[in-house]
Design a protein around this motif. Structure first.
Motif, mmCIF file in Angstrom:
data_model
loop_
_atom_site.group_PDB
_atom_site.id
_atom_site.type_symbol
_atom_site.label_atom_id
_atom_site.label_comp_id
_atom_site.label_asym_id
_atom_site.label_seq_id
_atom_site.Cartn_x
_atom_site.Cartn_y
_atom_site.Cartn_z
ATOM 1 N N GLN A 318 53.048 43.383 30.990
ATOM 2 C CA GLN A 318 53.047 41.798 30.977
ATOM 3 C C GLN A 318 52.822 41.246 32.258
ATOM 4 O OE1 GLN A 318 56.646 40.284 29.186
ATOM 5 N NE2 GLN A 318 55.917 38.398 28.938
ATOM 6 N N TYR A 319 53.488 41.869 33.245
ATOM 7 C CA TYR A 319 53.347 41.253 34.523
ATOM 8 C C TYR A 319 51.942 41.605 35.176
ATOM 9 C CZ TYR A 319 54.320 40.617 39.457
ATOM 10 O OH TYR A 319 54.583 40.025 40.792
ATOM 11 N N LYS A 320 51.326 42.718 34.830
ATOM 12 C CA LYS A 320 50.138 43.315 35.317
ATOM 13 C C LYS A 320 49.025 42.236 34.803
ATOM 14 C CE LYS A 320 51.662 46.024 38.489
ATOM 15 N NZ LYS A 320 51.731 45.648 39.923
ATOM 16 N N GLN A 321 49.113 41.950 33.582
ATOM 17 C CA GLN A 321 48.406 41.053 32.774
ATOM 18 C C GLN A 321 48.569 39.433 33.183
ATOM 19 O OE1 GLN A 321 49.126 41.974 28.716
ATOM 20 N NE2 GLN A 321 47.492 43.430 28.725
ATOM 21 N N ASN A 322 49.435 39.320 33.794
ATOM 22 C CA ASN A 322 49.701 37.926 34.319
ATOM 23 C C ASN A 322 49.850 37.715 35.597
ATOM 24 O OD1 ASN A 322 50.070 35.036 33.732
ATOM 25 N ND2 ASN A 322 52.279 35.379 33.452
ATOM 26 N N PRO A 323 49.021 37.966 36.460
ATOM 27 C CA PRO A 323 49.203 37.725 38.001
ATOM 28 C C PRO A 323 49.261 36.326 38.401
ATOM 29 C CG PRO A 323 46.884 38.629 37.563
ATOM 30 C CD PRO A 323 47.729 38.662 36.338
ATOM 31 N N GLN A 324 49.951 36.016 39.398
ATOM 32 C CA GLN A 324 50.221 34.695 39.712
ATOM 33 C C GLN A 324 49.828 34.316 41.258
ATOM 34 O OE1 GLN A 324 50.951 32.063 37.529
ATOM 35 N NE2 GLN A 324 50.773 33.672 36.154
ATOM 36 N N ASN A 325 49.573 35.138 41.981
ATOM 37 C CA ASN A 325 49.133 35.063 43.255
ATOM 38 C C ASN A 325 48.321 36.196 43.668
ATOM 39 O OD1 ASN A 325 51.009 37.072 44.191
ATOM 40 N ND2 ASN A 325 52.795 35.634 43.506
ATOM 41 N N ILE A 326 47.815 36.073 45.211
ATOM 42 C CA ILE A 326 46.877 37.147 45.561
ATOM 43 C C ILE A 326 47.421 38.467 45.532
ATOM 44 C CG2 ILE A 326 45.510 38.024 47.638
ATOM 45 C CD1 ILE A 326 44.882 35.036 48.057
ATOM 46 N N VAL A 327 48.688 38.601 46.098
ATOM 47 C CA VAL A 327 49.312 40.001 45.956
ATOM 48 C C VAL A 327 49.253 40.507 44.650
ATOM 49 C CG1 VAL A 327 51.154 41.315 46.781
ATOM 50 C CG2 VAL A 327 50.625 39.679 48.290
ATOM 51 N N ASP A 328 50.021 39.575 43.498
ATOM 52 C CA ASP A 328 49.861 40.136 42.372
ATOM 53 C C ASP A 328 48.292 40.637 41.710
ATOM 54 O OD1 ASP A 328 52.606 39.280 41.908
ATOM 55 O OD2 ASP A 328 52.116 37.752 40.695
ATOM 56 N N GLY A 329 47.379 39.834 42.224
ATOM 57 C CA GLY A 329 46.184 40.187 42.007
ATOM 58 C C GLY A 329 45.605 41.522 42.396
ATOM 59 N N GLN A 330 46.051 41.722 43.566
ATOM 60 C CA GLN A 330 45.816 42.738 44.221
ATOM 61 C C GLN A 330 46.331 44.328 43.733
ATOM 62 O OE1 GLN A 330 47.074 41.740 48.173
ATOM 63 N NE2 GLN A 330 45.320 41.470 49.119
ATOM 64 N N ALA A 352 39.713 33.473 44.203
ATOM 65 C CA ALA A 352 39.881 31.803 43.575
ATOM 66 C C ALA A 352 39.821 31.912 42.220
ATOM 67 C CB ALA A 352 38.635 31.455 44.087
ATOM 68 N N TRP A 353 39.420 33.151 41.437
ATOM 69 C CA TRP A 353 39.268 33.067 39.798
ATOM 70 C C TRP A 353 40.437 33.402 39.037
ATOM 71 C CZ3 TRP A 353 34.669 37.272 40.290
ATOM 72 C CH2 TRP A 353 33.599 36.429 40.906
ATOM 73 N N LEU A 354 41.755 33.475 39.947
ATOM 74 C CA LEU A 354 42.827 34.166 39.494
ATOM 75 C C LEU A 354 43.453 33.426 38.279
ATOM 76 C CD1 LEU A 354 44.608 36.364 40.279
ATOM 77 C CD2 LEU A 354 45.981 34.884 41.710
ATOM 78 N N GLN A 355 43.223 31.876 37.988
ATOM 79 C CA GLN A 355 43.495 31.086 36.965
ATOM 80 C C GLN A 355 42.536 30.803 35.897
ATOM 81 O OE1 GLN A 355 46.841 30.846 36.482
ATOM 82 N NE2 GLN A 355 47.495 31.782 38.320
ATOM 83 N N ASP A 356 41.382 31.258 36.204
ATOM 84 C CA ASP A 356 40.052 30.969 35.353
ATOM 85 C C ASP A 356 40.563 31.699 33.808
ATOM 86 O OD1 ASP A 356 39.025 30.130 37.603
ATOM 87 O OD2 ASP A 356 37.253 31.136 37.637
ATOM 88 N N ALA A 357 39.988 30.834 32.992
ATOM 89 C CA ALA A 357 40.542 30.774 31.619
ATOM 90 C C ALA A 357 39.828 31.887 31.003
ATOM 91 C CB ALA A 357 40.066 29.634 30.681
ATOM 92 N N ASP A 358 38.787 32.440 31.224
ATOM 93 C CA ASP A 358 37.921 33.517 30.689
ATOM 94 C C ASP A 358 38.487 34.907 31.152
ATOM 95 O OD1 ASP A 358 36.934 33.150 33.442
ATOM 96 O OD2 ASP A 358 35.065 34.154 32.758
#
Length: 466
Positions: A318-330, A352-358
């Motif tokens: 659940q956490y990995k499918q919902n990253p909220q910041n750059i470190v999460d994304g990394q 910069a795409w972290l919150q993009d809906a697609d």
């Protein structure tokens, strides 16, 4: 009992760049170029840089003659080691050593460069020192081994890196083997680094690597002045290996020492994220290109990982499918694969795409899972296997050797392209080209000063922390 401390200290003190095999010399220059690009862009872009610099200034570490890449100001040697070490690791785009599960360049190279500015060392001395630092860092990780160290919650880039940084700085200073032993003993009292940053995307991951560069420089400086360090710092009863892992193999640190080069087992990242996800990014890009695949056609994706990869980029789901910041994304396997599948690209600007809906929609369809075939490959190979269900069919792509690994290393042209992709935004294309040339010819330089000057932007620019 293997005399690890004594043998690694003697190896460090006797290191000569000109005596190394040509392929080791070439690879060392390439690894320095790669890290310089990371430091430049990390100084410019990383959101953690502004508070870091504010603290460095308040501590009196920002008034000296040492250089920080991407910065026109000058710092004390300690400040430069700390900032360069932190920015080197801030993008998570720095080099990796698979078997050691760490990033050797980020602690080692900044410590070597800060030491070189302190004493006016020539380029060959600095490059030889960097090789010594890589060997110490990686060999200690193999001796723990790195996986057991991880399971105890330690971050080996920071812990093992402190000793590698000490070796690099000590060699630049020209310390004797006995003095290098002291430096290791002093570094032991400071070796730290926790994986708890994974809980909330904390910036401590970057900081503790910068701190290990400073740790190593400090340890070597104290030893240079005659300060006594703990004996048997690595193999002793309360030494590093026995205190930081349950079943260390101290003798592994000395296996092939001086004839087998762990530096040559170091990979360069083509993508700015945890290395465990890269084979799956390669697979996603390949499937997208082969099939003309569109994100909306994808029904589900399974991201096959080794066990250690699941720990870092796959769980909790659940956490990995919902990253909220750059470190999460990394550290999100679903995010990096979603970028590759949906956009056909994954680079530093992709955050910069972290919150993009697609991408958010696609991430919920991507499930990381431990894969027996991939686990069997590890750690010899950092492989990954992507299974994509789309168009009513199942498509599978396994990548055994991801781009950038030693057996699939980047060419000089590819390394320069990565460097310019990071450096041009900070320095401009021409100055970045001059800096790249200076790095790749460092073995011919009488000192590092010219190279370090080229790392400062010419024009006034708004940088992080200003």
């Amino acid at each position: 009992m293997a005399a690890v401390t004594r043998e690694l200290a003697a190896f460090t003190a006797s290191m000569r760049f000109e005596a190394l095999p040509a392929e080791v010399q070439d690879r060392t220059r390439f690894l320095v170029l790669d890290l310089v690009g990371n430091m430049l862009r990390g100084r410019h872009d990383a959101e953690s840089t502004a508070p870091l610099l504010a603290a460095v200034r308040s501590l009196g570490l920002a008034a000296g003659s040492a250089a920080v890449f991407g910065d026109s100001a000058r710092y004390t040697p300690a400040g430069a080691a700390l900032v360069n070490g932190t920015t080197a690791h801030s993008l998570d785009f720095d080099d990796t050593h698979a078997a050691g599960t760490l990033h050797p360049g980020a602690p080692v190279i900044p410590a070597a460069l800060a030491a070189a500015e302190m004493v006016g060392a020539d380029g060959r001395t600095v490059l030889g020192a960097i090789v010594a630092g890589y060997e110490v860092t990686c060999r200690l990780a193999l001796s723990l081994p790195g996986g057991d160290h991880y399971e105890r919650g330690y971050h080996p880039t920071a812990t093992c890196g402190a000793f590698g940084a000490a070796a690099a700085a000590a060699r630049v200073f020209g310390l004797s083997a006995a003095q290098v032993e002291d430096a290791f003993g002093i570094a032991l009292s400071q070796a730290a680094g926790s994986l708890q940053f994974l809980a909330n995307g904390a910036w401590t991951k970057r900081f503790q690597v910068g701190w290990s560069a400073l740790n190593g420089l400090t340890a070597a400086s104290l030893a240079r002045e005659g300060f006594r360090g703990a004996g048997e710092a690595l193999e002793g009863r309360a030494g590093f290996l026995r205190a930081y892992a349950p079943n260390p193999k101290p003798e592994r640190a000395l296996q092939g020492l001086g004839s087998e080069w762990e530096l040559m087992e170091t990979a360069v990242k083509p993508y700015p994220s945890c290395r465990y996800g890269h084979a799956n990014v390669d697979a996603a890009l390949a499937l997208r290109a082969e099939l003309g695949l569109k994100a909306e056609e994808i029904e589900s994706v399974t991201m096959g990982l080794p066990n250690k990869g699941m720990l870092l980029v796959g769980a909790p789901l659940q956490y990995k499918q919902n990253p909220q910041n750059i470190v999460d994304g990394q550290f999100s396997g679903p995010f990096v694969v979603a970028c590759a599948l949906a956009r056909g690209h994954f680079g530093w600007d992709s955050y910069a795409w972290l919150q993009d809906a697609d991408l958010r929609t696609l991430m919920r369809k991507i499930t990381p899972a431990e894969d027996a075939e991939v686990e069997a490959d590890f750690p010899e190979y950092m492989s990954g296997k992507l299974t994509v269900n789309a168009r009513g069919q199942t498509f599978v792509k396994k990548i055994q050797v991801p781009k950038g690994e030693p057996a699939n290393f980047l060419t000089e042209a590819e390394l320069r392209a990565k460097f310019h992709g990071l450096a041009d935004a900070v320095l401009g294309a021409e100055r970045a080209r001059q800096l790249a040339d200076a790095v790749l010819n460092l073995d011919k330089a009488a000192d590092v000063n010219g190279m370090m000057r080229l790392g400062a932007p010419m024009m006034a620019a708004r940088l992080a922390g200003e």
